[in-house]
Design a protein around this motif. Structure first.
Motif, PDB file in Angstrom:
ATOM      1  N   GLY A  19      -5.278  -2.536  -1.480  1.00 50.85           N
ATOM      2  CA  GLY A  19      -4.341  -1.578  -0.907  1.00 50.85           C
ATOM      3  C   GLY A  19      -2.989  -1.585  -1.584  1.00 50.85           C
ATOM      4  O   GLY A  19      -2.357  -0.534  -1.742  1.00 50.85           O
ATOM      5  N   LEU A  20      -2.530  -2.750  -2.000  1.00 48.08           N
ATOM      6  CA  LEU A  20      -1.183  -2.866  -2.553  1.00 48.08           C
ATOM      7  C   LEU A  20      -1.113  -2.622  -4.054  1.00 48.08           C
ATOM      8  O   LEU A  20      -0.028  -2.395  -4.586  1.00 48.08           O
ATOM      9  CB  LEU A  20      -0.599  -4.257  -2.244  1.00 48.08           C
ATOM     10  CG  LEU A  20      -0.326  -4.548  -0.761  1.00 48.08           C
ATOM     11  CD1 LEU A  20       0.246  -5.952  -0.604  1.00 48.08           C
ATOM     12  CD2 LEU A  20       0.626  -3.521  -0.166  1.00 48.08           C
ATOM     13  N   ILE A  21      -2.244  -2.677  -4.738  1.00 53.24           N
ATOM     14  CA  ILE A  21      -2.254  -2.421  -6.180  1.00 53.24           C
ATOM     15  C   ILE A  21      -2.575  -0.954  -6.414  1.00 53.24           C
ATOM     16  O   ILE A  21      -3.672  -0.494  -6.063  1.00 53.24           O
ATOM     17  CB  ILE A  21      -3.276  -3.309  -6.913  1.00 53.24           C
ATOM     18  CG1 ILE A  21      -2.933  -4.782  -6.718  1.00 53.24           C
ATOM     19  CG2 ILE A  21      -3.310  -2.967  -8.401  1.00 53.24           C
ATOM     20  CD1 ILE A  21      -3.925  -5.718  -7.367  1.00 53.24           C
ATOM     21  N   PRO A  22      -1.657  -0.181  -6.977  1.00 52.52           N
ATOM     22  CA  PRO A  22      -1.910   1.251  -7.180  1.00 52.52           C
ATOM     23  C   PRO A  22      -3.131   1.476  -8.062  1.00 52.52           C
ATOM     24  O   PRO A  22      -3.352   0.779  -9.045  1.00 52.52           O
ATOM     25  CB  PRO A  22      -0.624   1.732  -7.889  1.00 52.52           C
ATOM     26  CG  PRO A  22       0.408   0.705  -7.556  1.00 52.52           C
ATOM     27  CD  PRO A  22      -0.322  -0.593  -7.437  1.00 52.52           C
ATOM     28  N   GLY A  23      -3.927   2.468  -7.678  1.00 51.90           N
ATOM     29  CA  GLY A  23      -5.077   2.844  -8.476  1.00 51.90           C
ATOM     30  C   GLY A  23      -6.328   2.025  -8.224  1.00 51.90           C
ATOM     31  O   GLY A  23      -7.393   2.346  -8.764  1.00 51.90           O
ATOM     32  N   PHE A  71       6.115   4.422  -4.642  1.00 52.13           N
ATOM     33  CA  PHE A  71       6.084   4.824  -6.046  1.00 52.13           C
ATOM     34  C   PHE A  71       5.525   6.220  -6.266  1.00 52.13           C
ATOM     35  O   PHE A  71       5.584   6.740  -7.376  1.00 52.13           O
ATOM     36  CB  PHE A  71       5.259   3.822  -6.859  1.00 52.13           C
ATOM     37  CG  PHE A  71       5.761   2.416  -6.759  1.00 52.13           C
ATOM     38  CD1 PHE A  71       7.007   2.081  -7.263  1.00 52.13           C
ATOM     39  CD2 PHE A  71       5.010   1.435  -6.146  1.00 52.13           C
ATOM     40  CE1 PHE A  71       7.485   0.781  -7.167  1.00 52.13           C
ATOM     41  CE2 PHE A  71       5.470   0.135  -6.044  1.00 52.13           C
ATOM     42  CZ  PHE A  71       6.717  -0.193  -6.556  1.00 52.13           C
ATOM     43  N   GLY A  72       4.956   6.836  -5.232  1.00 52.11           N
ATOM     44  CA  GLY A  72       4.383   8.166  -5.401  1.00 52.11           C
ATOM     45  C   GLY A  72       3.106   8.174  -6.202  1.00 52.11           C
ATOM     46  O   GLY A  72       2.792   9.156  -6.873  1.00 52.11           O
ATOM     47  N   ILE A  73       2.342   7.062  -6.146  1.00 54.74           N
ATOM     48  CA  ILE A  73       1.080   6.978  -6.879  1.00 54.74           C
ATOM     49  C   ILE A  73      -0.057   7.233  -5.897  1.00 54.74           C
ATOM     50  O   ILE A  73      -0.265   6.448  -4.976  1.00 54.74           O
ATOM     51  CB  ILE A  73       0.898   5.599  -7.533  1.00 54.74           C
ATOM     52  CG1 ILE A  73       2.091   5.277  -8.444  1.00 54.74           C
ATOM     53  CG2 ILE A  73      -0.393   5.564  -8.343  1.00 54.74           C
ATOM     54  CD1 ILE A  73       2.018   3.903  -9.064  1.00 54.74           C
ATOM     55  N   PRO A  74      -0.821   8.307  -6.081  1.00 54.61           N
ATOM     56  CA  PRO A  74      -1.885   8.610  -5.120  1.00 54.61           C
ATOM     57  C   PRO A  74      -3.181   7.909  -5.459  1.00 54.61           C
ATOM     58  O   PRO A  74      -3.420   7.479  -6.592  1.00 54.61           O
ATOM     59  CB  PRO A  74      -2.054  10.120  -5.288  1.00 54.61           C
ATOM     60  CG  PRO A  74      -1.768  10.338  -6.746  1.00 54.61           C
ATOM     61  CD  PRO A  74      -0.697   9.327  -7.130  1.00 54.61           C
ATOM     62  N   ASP A  75      -4.040   7.752  -4.470  1.00 57.49           N
ATOM     63  CA  ASP A  75      -5.439   7.449  -4.722  1.00 57.49           C
ATOM     64  C   ASP A  75      -6.261   8.475  -3.960  1.00 57.49           C
ATOM     65  O   ASP A  75      -5.711   9.442  -3.429  1.00 57.49           O
ATOM     66  CB  ASP A  75      -5.799   6.000  -4.341  1.00 57.49           C
ATOM     67  CG  ASP A  75      -5.684   5.726  -2.839  1.00 57.49           C
ATOM     68  OD1 ASP A  75      -5.526   6.688  -2.055  1.00 57.49           O
ATOM     69  OD2 ASP A  75      -5.743   4.546  -2.459  1.00 57.49           O
ATOM     70  N   ALA A  76      -7.558   8.289  -3.936  1.00 56.30           N
ATOM     71  CA  ALA A  76      -8.413   9.292  -3.314  1.00 56.30           C
ATOM     72  C   ALA A  76      -8.113   9.498  -1.837  1.00 56.30           C
ATOM     73  O   ALA A  76      -8.395  10.547  -1.272  1.00 56.30           O
ATOM     74  CB  ALA A  76      -9.882   8.901  -3.487  1.00 56.30           C
ATOM     75  N   PHE A 348       2.719   3.171 -16.248  1.00 51.45           N
ATOM     76  CA  PHE A 348       1.703   2.339 -15.587  1.00 51.45           C
ATOM     77  C   PHE A 348       0.430   3.138 -15.335  1.00 51.45           C
ATOM     78  O   PHE A 348      -0.687   2.651 -15.558  1.00 51.45           O
ATOM     79  CB  PHE A 348       2.258   1.795 -14.274  1.00 51.45           C
ATOM     80  CG  PHE A 348       1.239   1.103 -13.406  1.00 51.45           C
ATOM     81  CD1 PHE A 348       0.875  -0.208 -13.659  1.00 51.45           C
ATOM     82  CD2 PHE A 348       0.640   1.772 -12.342  1.00 51.45           C
ATOM     83  CE1 PHE A 348      -0.076  -0.840 -12.869  1.00 51.45           C
ATOM     84  CE2 PHE A 348      -0.306   1.138 -11.550  1.00 51.45           C
ATOM     85  CZ  PHE A 348      -0.658  -0.171 -11.817  1.00 51.45           C
ATOM     86  N   CYS A 349       0.583   4.382 -14.852  1.00 56.15           N
ATOM     87  CA  CYS A 349      -0.581   5.214 -14.554  1.00 56.15           C
ATOM     88  C   CYS A 349      -1.382   5.535 -15.814  1.00 56.15           C
ATOM     89  O   CYS A 349      -2.623   5.551 -15.794  1.00 56.15           O
ATOM     90  CB  CYS A 349      -0.146   6.502 -13.866  1.00 56.15           C
ATOM     91  SG  CYS A 349       0.477   6.278 -12.182  1.00 56.15           S
ATOM     92  N   VAL A 350      -0.673   5.799 -16.906  1.00 54.97           N
ATOM     93  CA  VAL A 350      -1.354   6.091 -18.172  1.00 54.97           C
ATOM     94  C   VAL A 350      -2.147   4.876 -18.635  1.00 54.97           C
ATOM     95  O   VAL A 350      -3.327   4.980 -19.016  1.00 54.97           O
ATOM     96  CB  VAL A 350      -0.338   6.524 -19.243  1.00 54.97           C
ATOM     97  CG1 VAL A 350      -1.005   6.624 -20.610  1.00 54.97           C
ATOM     98  CG2 VAL A 350       0.294   7.861 -18.879  1.00 54.97           C
TER      99      VAL A 350
END
Length: 401
Positions: A19-23, A71-76, A348-350
């Motif tokens: 949950g805490l690690i984006p992606g 951070f505004g990083i989404p997941d499904a 990070f997302c890339v």
């Protein structure tokens, strides 16, 4: 019984990490646990292993709001929720957003328990009819969203464009070559549509001080939104081909996240947790798996359904308390440069997309980002990008794909 509580504790740890690690999704942690399946089964037994897997999924539905909010990083699960939640952070109300989501999730556990029994005993009798109506339901939802948008024509254009991208991505995931492979292709798709494309337009300045309030919502009807989210999550948890993202799109047709961001966060938090519980009922009633966790559980000897549901409720209570505690620590982000944080998150997302899905994932990420910037330019709601999820499901339901 000690083995079952050990499984619960292991599931909590896995759900917190994912949950805490984006992606990273709970499915990833399930795969990690299954790689040690023989040892875990020997030590804990099949029932405790099933408890750990389901507890990880439930815990993840509470904790994944934190990276999405900050951070505004989404997941499904949190694609659309990113928008109002991240806006709360920029207004100094980040802890409120996280706690609103947790409250919605906790209420959904209470509402989901009778629904599990109802769905398990009644809906299998009508399943053939239900499957066919999925596409019709989503067409109606898309129509409501388009007609209520600022520009129905542009909304439809973005919806169809993102939908074509989604159809392409779901039909051709195989070139993905990272550690997650084809199973991780949703990550670059949704990150481009709802993450990087939003961060590219983020303003400057610094993160404001986060007010550590109770998070019970000063302007949001908690029970009403929790119930709406539970129903939406329960429906997509039962129906094949749908996901939490689909539930959140349905909610967006009834709750305007621009006008009632708090209510929308409550509803989506409830939907994500309800989806996990009703997905469990679908596994037992129809032998249908809704996510990687359910696939993993189906590979071992199934314990009684209500045993898993009871330990899932305990996991939800623990995850609720953990989420509330972490929400109170969001003051550590005070003073961070918003633009620098956005650039760091994009990088990070890339990198994560490349690690999970290889060069092909970067290709999907670039296409999704190009589509995702359009709503900001033409000023339509970003929920139009949910065509990437909804159109493939519509075509699948109508047997056109």
């Amino acid at each position: 019984m000690p083995e079952l509580f050990a499984g619960l504790f292991l599931g909590l740890i896995m759900g917190i990490i994912s949950g805490l690690i984006p992606g990273i999704h709970a499915n990833t942690m399930a795969g990690f646990l299954l790689s040690f399946q023989a040892a875990v089964l020997l030590i804990l037994g099949p029932e405790a292993m099933a408890v750990s897997l389901f507890s990880a999924l439930v815990t993840h539905t509470f904790l994944d709001i934190i990276p999405s909010t900050v951070f505004g990083i989404p997941d499904a699960d949190t694609a659309i929720t990113v928008l109002p939640a991240h806006n709360f952070v920029l207004k100094g109300r980040g802890s409120e957003a996280v706690r609103l989501s947790a409250v919605g999730g906790l209420y959904s556990v209470i509402f989901s328990m009778p629904l599990i029994i109802l769905f398990f005993t009644l809906l299998p009798l009508f399943q053939d009819y239900i499957d066919w109506w999925i596409g019709i339901l989503l067409i109606a939802v898309a129509g409501v969203l388009a007609l209520s948008s600022e520009s129905p024509e542009w909304f439809t254009a973005v919806f169809l464009t993102s939908g074509i991208l989604g159809v392409f991505t779901f039909n051709y995931p195989y070139p993905a070559a990272g550690i997650a492979g084809a199973s991780g292709i949703l990550m670059p798709l949704l990150t481009g549509l709802f993450g990087i494309s939003v961060l590219l337009f983020s303003s400057g300045g610094v993160m404001p001080e986060q007010v550590n309030n109770s998070g019970l919502g000063r302007d949001s009807p908690i029970l009403k939104c929790s119930l709406a989210g539970t129903v939406a999550g329960a429906v997509v948890g039962w129906l094949p081909g749908l996901s939490n993202a689909s539930a959140n799109a349905v909610l967006a047709s009834f709750i305007n996240y621009d006008e009632d961001g708090g209510g929308f966060i409550v509803a989506t938090g409830a939907a994500n947790t309800a989806n996990a519980f009703l997905g469990l009922a679908a596994l037992y009633a129809l032998s249908r798996t809704r996510n990687g966790i359910m696939v993993a559980i189906s590979l071992i000897d199934l314990p009684p359904m209500m045993l898993l549901a009871a330990f899932g409720a305990l996991a939800a209570l623990a995850a609720y308390l953990i989420t509330f505690f972490l929400a109170g620590r969001m003051g550590i982000f005070k003073g961070l440069n918003v633009r620098n944080v956005g650039i760091t998150v994009i990088i990070f997302c890339v990198i994560l997309s490349f690690i999970l899905t290889g060069p092909y994932g970067l290709f999907i990420l670039a296409l999704a980002t190009a589509v995702g910037v359009v709503p900001s330019i033409i000023n339509v709601r970003r929920v139009s990008c949910m065509g990437a999820i909804m159109l493939p499901v519509i075509l699948w339901s109508l047997e056109l794909m």
